[in-house]
Design an enzyme around this catalytic site. Structure first.
Site, PDB file in Angstrom:
ATOM      1  N   HIS A  93      38.167  47.954  30.293  1.00 47.15           N
ATOM      2  CA  HIS A  93      39.200  48.909  29.864  1.00 47.15           C
ATOM      3  C   HIS A  93      38.677  50.005  28.925  1.00 47.15           C
ATOM      4  O   HIS A  93      39.329  50.342  27.928  1.00 47.15           O
ATOM      5  CB  HIS A  93      40.355  48.164  29.175  1.00 47.15           C
ATOM      6  CG  HIS A  93      41.142  47.268  30.088  1.00 47.15           C
ATOM      7  ND1 HIS A  93      41.267  47.491  31.449  1.00 47.15           N
ATOM      8  CD2 HIS A  93      41.872  46.139  29.832  1.00 47.15           C
ATOM      9  CE1 HIS A  93      42.045  46.545  31.977  1.00 47.15           C
ATOM     10  NE2 HIS A  93      42.407  45.709  31.034  1.00 47.15           N
ATOM     11  N   HIS A 117      49.038  49.854  31.207  1.00 48.37           N
ATOM     12  CA  HIS A 117      48.920  48.404  31.064  1.00 48.37           C
ATOM     13  C   HIS A 117      50.194  47.750  30.531  1.00 48.37           C
ATOM     14  O   HIS A 117      50.125  46.841  29.698  1.00 48.37           O
ATOM     15  CB  HIS A 117      47.729  48.086  30.152  1.00 48.37           C
ATOM     16  CG  HIS A 117      47.049  46.795  30.437  1.00 48.37           C
ATOM     17  ND1 HIS A 117      47.715  45.585  30.424  1.00 48.37           N
ATOM     18  CD2 HIS A 117      45.774  46.500  30.738  1.00 48.37           C
ATOM     19  CE1 HIS A 117      46.856  44.618  30.692  1.00 48.37           C
ATOM     20  NE2 HIS A 117      45.667  45.144  30.891  1.00 48.37           N
ATOM     21  N   ASP A 138      44.609  37.366  38.612  1.00 48.21           N
ATOM     22  CA  ASP A 138      43.976  38.427  37.816  1.00 48.21           C
ATOM     23  C   ASP A 138      42.993  39.136  38.739  1.00 48.21           C
ATOM     24  O   ASP A 138      41.782  39.100  38.535  1.00 48.21           O
ATOM     25  CB  ASP A 138      43.272  37.817  36.591  1.00 48.21           C
ATOM     26  CG  ASP A 138      42.851  38.886  35.589  1.00 48.21           C
ATOM     27  OD1 ASP A 138      43.017  40.077  35.892  1.00 48.21           O
ATOM     28  OD2 ASP A 138      42.355  38.508  34.503  1.00 48.21           O
ATOM     29  N   GLU A 180      48.883  46.996  37.586  1.00 51.35           N
ATOM     30  CA  GLU A 180      48.091  48.148  37.162  1.00 51.35           C
ATOM     31  C   GLU A 180      47.543  48.873  38.386  1.00 51.35           C
ATOM     32  O   GLU A 180      46.646  48.372  39.058  1.00 51.35           O
ATOM     33  CB  GLU A 180      46.940  47.687  36.276  1.00 51.35           C
ATOM     34  CG  GLU A 180      47.390  46.940  35.043  1.00 51.35           C
ATOM     35  CD  GLU A 180      46.304  45.998  34.524  1.00 51.35           C
ATOM     36  OE1 GLU A 180      45.306  46.496  33.988  1.00 51.35           O
ATOM     37  OE2 GLU A 180      46.444  44.775  34.684  1.00 51.35           O
TER      38      GLU A 180
END
Ligand code: BGC
Length: 376
Positions: A129, A203, A275, A340
């Site tokens: 990120h 996010h 994830d 996202e």
């Protein structure tokens, strides 16, 4: 309801200034102060339906977002904090703008035109990120506007050449527009003065139940994807595009998050749950429905439209009950989920993934829209 209460709070704040037009008022208040004294502003975007979205200039973070349930009750549907200090103390990117690169870059290294660039390894051996101080931790310049489309907040930030190890001075603009149709339309733009890589996203952690510290396992997810990207132990895509059919990763028909999350599956083990990046099917439209989430009890439905090629569906596996929730509880494991929209993780190192390169003279431009409605 939450919405009324907040109005009271913000009116009682000392430094209230108003940039209002009759239709879509945008309220401006002070959310907090950085250690160096810089004031962090909060803008409340409102629409005619009664929806409110709070955005702060630190990280472009959405700190509160109210949406009606099937009875018309407005409640906050995003995880976050009440105070700036809590964000500064350590937030798992709650509600933040992510850049320069959403998700991971393996070993914090990539090459461009023969030159190798080294980034922070802030997630084990990998870069996550945008690094130590990504776009989620900088102060954005904000201009509230009232356009025909709704209440708009234009956020800009200049990332200097070499910031967090990335080449090129990058001028970034993110525009949030709240429409009267309960849509939050997000437009991302960037230009550079040297070849570089860019992958911006938002996010927000959603919990459509309105009970922010409760698990989200009962939410039904739809993902418009036939394949997803399996990962290695560091959550870096292996490069394979794997069919979702017949696996817990199949969300082509809506399915609750909890239904198969505990299945015996190597990829679920590696992610501690979901994830992963799903490879969005190309539809006839170039801004199609990528994903949705439905909460049966409240009837709230969230739809996500994008022109990005991928979506990271993260089921909040790393939340562990140590962070205090806005509703007085604590953010426990899987109390929020993220959708996202983005290019694929580690694209700078994966020749088979769509390019994330941006050249001088080009404009990076992507769009994602979150639409809220209810279903009986
Ligand atoms: C990543 C997760 C990470 C989370 C918070 C998500 O985008 O996919 O692995 O833990 O962000 O950092």
């Amino acid at each position: 309801m939450g919405c009324k209460q907040n109005k009271k709070e913000s009116q009682s704040e000392m430094e209230t200034a108003k940039t209002e037009s009759e239709q879509n008022p945008i309220e401006e208040t002070i959310f907090g102060e950085m250690p160096d004294g810089t004031k962090v502003k909060k803008f409340t975007l409102k629409n005619e339906a009664g929806m409110e979205v709070d955005v702060i200039t630190y990280g472009g973070i959405i700190t509160r977002w109210t949406a009606p349930d099937k009875q018309g009750n407005y409640e906050d549907i995003v995880l976050g904090f009440d105070r700036l200090e809590q964000y500064l103390d350590g937030s798992p990117y709650f509600g933040a703008l992510i850049g320069r690169y959403g998700n991971r870059i393996a070993k914090g290294k990539f090459s461009l035109d023969g030159e190798t660039y080294t980034l922070a390894t802030n997630d084990g051996n990998n870069h996550l990120h945008g690094g130590e101080k990504g776009f989620d931790k900088v102060i954005w310049n904000a201009i509230p506007k009232n356009t025909g489309a709704g209440a708009t907040l234009e956020l800009t930030y200049t990332s200097e050449d070499g910031e967090e190890g990335y080449p090129g001075k990058l001028d970034v603009k993110v525009t949030y527009t709240l429409t009267n149709e309960n849509e939050l339309d997000i437009q991302y733009e960037a230009v550079t003065d040297k070849p570089t890589v860019v992958n911006l996203t938002q996010h927000s952690y959603f919990n459509l139940s309105g009970q922010l510290s409760k698990p989200v396992l009962d939410h039904e997810i739809y993902l418009n994807a036939d394949t997803y990207l399996p990962v290695d132990g560091g959550l870096i895509p292996t490069g394979e595009f794997r069919e979702v059919a017949g696996t817990p990763f199949d969300f082509k028909e809506p399915k609750s998050i909890g239904e198969e999350i505990e299945a015996d599956n190597e990829q679920l083990d590696l992610g501690g749950g979901y994830d992963h990046c799903w490879v969005l099917n190309e539809g006839e439209e170039d801004f199609g429905l990528a994903a949705s989430a439905y909460h049966p009890n409240t009837g709230r439905l969230l739809e996500v439209y994008t022109n990005e090629p991928g979506i990271q569906f993260y089921s909040g596996n790393f939340l562990d009950g140590t962070l205090p929730a806005k509703d007085g509880g604590a953010y426990g494991k899987r109390s929020g989920f993220c959708l996202e929209t983005q290019h694929y993780p580690d694209s700078p190192n994966q020749a088979n993934f769509p390019s994330v390169r941006l050249n001088p003279g080009e404009t990076y431009s992507t769009r994602t829209m979150f639409r809220l409605s209810t279903k009986q």
